[in-house]
Motif scaffolding. Structure first.
Motif, mmCIF file in Angstrom:
data_model
loop_
_atom_site.group_PDB
_atom_site.id
_atom_site.type_symbol
_atom_site.label_atom_id
_atom_site.label_comp_id
_atom_site.label_asym_id
_atom_site.label_seq_id
_atom_site.Cartn_x
_atom_site.Cartn_y
_atom_site.Cartn_z
ATOM 1 N N SER A 72 30.593 42.020 63.121
ATOM 2 C CA SER A 72 29.908 41.914 61.828
ATOM 3 C C SER A 72 29.941 43.251 61.088
ATOM 4 O O SER A 72 29.864 43.283 59.853
ATOM 5 C CB SER A 72 28.451 41.456 62.028
ATOM 6 O OG SER A 72 27.670 42.469 62.650
ATOM 7 N N GLN A 73 30.048 44.354 61.817
ATOM 8 C CA GLN A 73 30.143 45.675 61.200
ATOM 9 C C GLN A 73 31.569 45.997 60.771
ATOM 10 O O GLN A 73 31.788 46.697 59.774
ATOM 11 C CB GLN A 73 29.651 46.740 62.183
ATOM 12 C CG GLN A 73 28.185 46.593 62.562
ATOM 13 C CD GLN A 73 27.813 47.491 63.737
ATOM 14 O OE1 GLN A 73 28.591 47.659 64.677
ATOM 15 N NE2 GLN A 73 26.626 48.068 63.687
ATOM 16 N N LEU A 74 32.547 45.470 61.510
ATOM 17 C CA LEU A 74 33.950 45.808 61.287
ATOM 18 C C LEU A 74 34.702 44.789 60.437
ATOM 19 O O LEU A 74 35.671 45.139 59.749
ATOM 20 C CB LEU A 74 34.673 45.911 62.641
ATOM 21 C CG LEU A 74 34.292 47.056 63.558
ATOM 22 C CD1 LEU A 74 34.788 46.773 64.971
ATOM 23 C CD2 LEU A 74 34.873 48.362 63.054
ATOM 24 N N GLY A 75 34.293 43.541 60.494
ATOM 25 C CA GLY A 75 35.101 42.465 59.943
ATOM 26 C C GLY A 75 36.020 41.905 61.019
ATOM 27 O O GLY A 75 36.303 42.567 62.022
ATOM 28 N N MET A 76 36.510 40.693 60.816
ATOM 29 C CA MET A 76 37.288 40.004 61.838
ATOM 30 C C MET A 76 38.583 40.739 62.182
ATOM 31 O O MET A 76 38.895 40.969 63.357
ATOM 32 C CB MET A 76 37.608 38.578 61.376
ATOM 33 C CG MET A 76 38.286 37.711 62.421
ATOM 34 S SD MET A 76 37.148 37.160 63.711
ATOM 35 C CE MET A 76 36.309 35.807 62.862
ATOM 36 N N LEU A 77 39.351 41.119 61.169
ATOM 37 C CA LEU A 77 40.663 41.722 61.405
ATOM 38 C C LEU A 77 40.545 43.041 62.153
ATOM 39 O O LEU A 77 41.226 43.265 63.167
ATOM 40 C CB LEU A 77 41.401 41.925 60.079
ATOM 41 C CG LEU A 77 42.804 42.529 60.182
ATOM 42 C CD1 LEU A 77 43.721 41.604 60.988
ATOM 43 C CD2 LEU A 77 43.383 42.775 58.781
ATOM 44 N N SER A 78 39.679 43.935 61.664
ATOM 45 C CA SER A 78 39.504 45.233 62.330
ATOM 46 C C SER A 78 38.957 45.059 63.731
ATOM 47 O O SER A 78 39.329 45.800 64.648
ATOM 48 C CB SER A 78 38.554 46.124 61.523
ATOM 49 O OG SER A 78 39.162 46.560 60.332
ATOM 50 N N GLY A 79 38.076 44.087 63.920
ATOM 51 C CA GLY A 79 37.508 43.847 65.244
ATOM 52 C C GLY A 79 38.583 43.495 66.259
ATOM 53 O O GLY A 79 38.599 44.033 67.375
ATOM 54 N N VAL A 80 39.480 42.611 65.883
ATOM 55 C CA VAL A 80 40.556 42.196 66.791
ATOM 56 C C VAL A 80 41.523 43.348 67.045
ATOM 57 O O VAL A 80 41.882 43.652 68.192
ATOM 58 C CB VAL A 80 41.304 40.980 66.217
ATOM 59 C CG1 VAL A 80 42.543 40.666 67.058
ATOM 60 C CG2 VAL A 80 40.385 39.761 66.159
ATOM 61 N N ILE A 81 41.948 44.027 65.977
ATOM 62 C CA ILE A 81 42.924 45.117 66.112
ATOM 63 C C ILE A 81 42.368 46.246 66.974
ATOM 64 O O ILE A 81 43.055 46.768 67.866
ATOM 65 C CB ILE A 81 43.332 45.654 64.717
ATOM 66 C CG1 ILE A 81 44.174 44.609 63.982
ATOM 67 C CG2 ILE A 81 44.125 46.961 64.852
ATOM 68 C CD1 ILE A 81 44.476 44.962 62.538
ATOM 69 N N LEU A 82 41.118 46.622 66.736
ATOM 70 C CA LEU A 82 40.545 47.746 67.488
ATOM 71 C C LEU A 82 40.317 47.385 68.955
ATOM 72 O O LEU A 82 40.425 48.248 69.825
ATOM 73 C CB LEU A 82 39.241 48.211 66.832
ATOM 74 C CG LEU A 82 39.420 49.024 65.542
ATOM 75 C CD1 LEU A 82 38.078 49.317 64.894
ATOM 76 C CD2 LEU A 82 40.162 50.334 65.824
ATOM 77 N N GLN A 83 39.999 46.140 69.235
ATOM 78 C CA GLN A 83 39.872 45.740 70.644
ATOM 79 C C GLN A 83 41.195 45.925 71.383
ATOM 80 O O GLN A 83 41.240 46.492 72.481
ATOM 81 C CB GLN A 83 39.425 44.279 70.760
ATOM 82 C CG GLN A 83 37.916 44.090 70.696
ATOM 83 C CD GLN A 83 37.475 42.815 71.383
ATOM 84 O OE1 GLN A 83 37.920 42.504 72.478
ATOM 85 N NE2 GLN A 83 36.570 42.087 70.754
#
Length: 477
Positions: A72-83
């Motif tokens: 919720s802090q990063l957004g869906m795309l950034s969340g997946v990429i950063l993981q």
């Protein structure tokens, strides 16, 4: 309670020798010993499979419940990429730690140093390869990180049980679970986590898929909004929580030392991370899809899901797993304390357990002072994990092999997928710069800003962090 002789054997891995025949003989001896009875089968592990279960189980515990908050802090795309990005980065630095362990042990065994009744730890590897100053730095960062890692598990226990039984506040639950987690002093070493690692991973797998399926079944809440990333502070706070997620390899050396053949560890952490992706990505993505920005004020994913028997089962399983992960984080601290007080060579489990108890007290106290489930993960990630398991291993590897003679005589050559020393140095330099600037710099600023906000809002020693306010009683007129 196991006999003293067996307890001693449970602490001591097979010596890592230079020839395959000797290594094979030790492994067979270890297998014979571990399979000598049902009790030993459950209690005494040291295979590559045990190490995989330990890594996967330890890598994702309570943080599974905070990753939707990070999305919720990063957004869906950034969340997946950063993981994916930090998962691969963490796997690389875990590989570096394993290489340095093998190098240190190979050098010491050439000097006929025996590690019988002694568990090698990361700060000792740094000391042997780079000197006492590196030992001091490694010891300070590693112990502080593991201390707060244990604190986080204790906070998570209180946060989770509250969603089953809210008759007691979270602070009281912290008192109770602090006493329960103190029983980990009786587990001698990582050899003895065989059954616990297996059960822990099974419990996390259930919880992860419960979150994903429950979110999809629940569907999107009315008027759901997905505004992330909205603010830089929130973005970098979420990013450092993910950095923390895949920085669980502060216990890599201890897990390796518990193996019958430590050289087999090299790619185990990567395989563990690939499995963890199947847990973290679907659950976090589904929860964020369903609840969107509501997660910004709910750092524990359980809080937004309706109470059902499936949720209660997930809560109970996570509580058990957090007890296991508390032991994982605390065991290296127990070893350090034993060495300080001169009890590390003691055969009696009871005496060692008694000596270990003082380690639990500050953990208990800190969990009561800072009960901020979620924000504390990001703060620990930025200030401690960034150095402990990313920057220090990369720097140590570069300095250990800076001379041509060291590279020529290296116990482990560069991996098949990156066969050049130059390429390894480029990757290591990138990790040091990236994690220092983005993880420690921006992440430290963001996570501490968010952490201070929690202190200002709820205060230290908060009795019930993020609890729903009690309904006010109607006034009688």
């Amino acid at each position: 309670m196991i006999p003293n002789k067996q307890a001693e054997e449970a602490i001591v891995p097979g010596e890592m020798k230079g020839t395959n025949e000797q290594e094979q003989g030790e492994e067979e001896a270890g297998v014979d010993q571990s399979m000598s009875g049902f009790k030993n089968f459950l209690w005494h592990g040291g295979s590559a499979y045990d190490a995989w279960f330990s890594c996967a189980s330890n890598q994702v515990a309570q943080v599974l419940l905070t990753l939707p908050y990070s999305f919720s802090q990063l957004g869906m795309l950034s969340g997946v990429i950063l993981q994916v990005f930090y998962g691969l980065l963490g796997s690389w630095t875990a590989y570096l730690i394993s290489v340095l362990y093998v190098e240190y042990r190979a050098r010491k065994e050439k000097e006929n140093v025996s590690f019988k009744n002694h568990v090698i730890q990361w700060f000792e590897v740094l000391d042997g390869l780079l000197g006492p100053h590196w030992k001091a730095v490694g010891l300070a960062f590693n112990c502080t990180f593991l201390l707060f890692g244990s604190v986080i598990q204790l906070i998570a226990c209180a946060s989770n049980i509250y969603y089953i039984n809210d008759h007691l506040d979270k602070r009281t639950w912290t008192y109770i679970f602090g006493a329960c987690c103190a029983t980990t002093v009786f587990i001698p070493s990582f050899h003895n986590y065989r059954i616990w690692s297996f059960l822990g991973l099974a419990m996390t797998t259930y919880t992860a898929w419960y979150l994903a399926i429950a979110a999809l079944v629940h569907g999107q809440v009315e008027g759901v909004v997905h505004s992330g990333p909205k603010k830089l502070v929130l973005y970098f706070t979420g990013a450092t929580n993910i950095l923390y997620t895949f920085g669980g390899h502060a216990v890599t050396v201890e897990i390796m030392h518990a193996m019958w053949r430590p050289r087999k560890f090299k790619y185990i952490y990567l395989f563990a991370t690939l499995y963890v992706f199947t847990l973290t990505l679907p659950s976090a993505a589904a929860m964020y899809w369903a609840f969107g920005d509501q997660l910004l004020n709910h750092s524990n994913a359980f809080s937004l899901l309706p109470r059902t028997r499936f949720r209660d089962a997930a809560v109970i399983l996570m509580l058990i797993h957090q007890f296991i992960t508390f032991g994982f984080a605390c065991t290296p601290l127990y070893f350090v304390w034993e060495k300080v007080v001169g009890m590390h060579d003691t055969k009696s489990i009871c005496l060692r357990a008694l000596a270990r108890l003082p380690v639990v007290i500050p953990i208990w106290f800190l969990a009561i002072i800072f009960p901020f489930f979620g924000p504390i993960n990001s703060a620990v990630g930025a200030l401690l994990v960034s150095f402990t398991v990313y920057i220090i291993p990369a720097l140590a590897h570069m300095l250990t092999y800076r001379k041509a003679s060291a590279r020529q005589n290296a116990a482990e050559k560069p991996p098949f997928f990156l066969p050049s020393w130059t390429a390894m140095y480029i990757v290591n330099i990138f990790i040091v710069v990236w994690v220092f600037v983005v993880g420690f710099g921006f992440g430290g600023w963001a996570s501490m800003t968010n952490f201070i906000k929690q202190v200002d809002t709820f205060g230290l020693f908060a009795k019930c962090y993020q609890c729903k306010p009690a309904p006010s009683l109607p006034h009688n007129h």
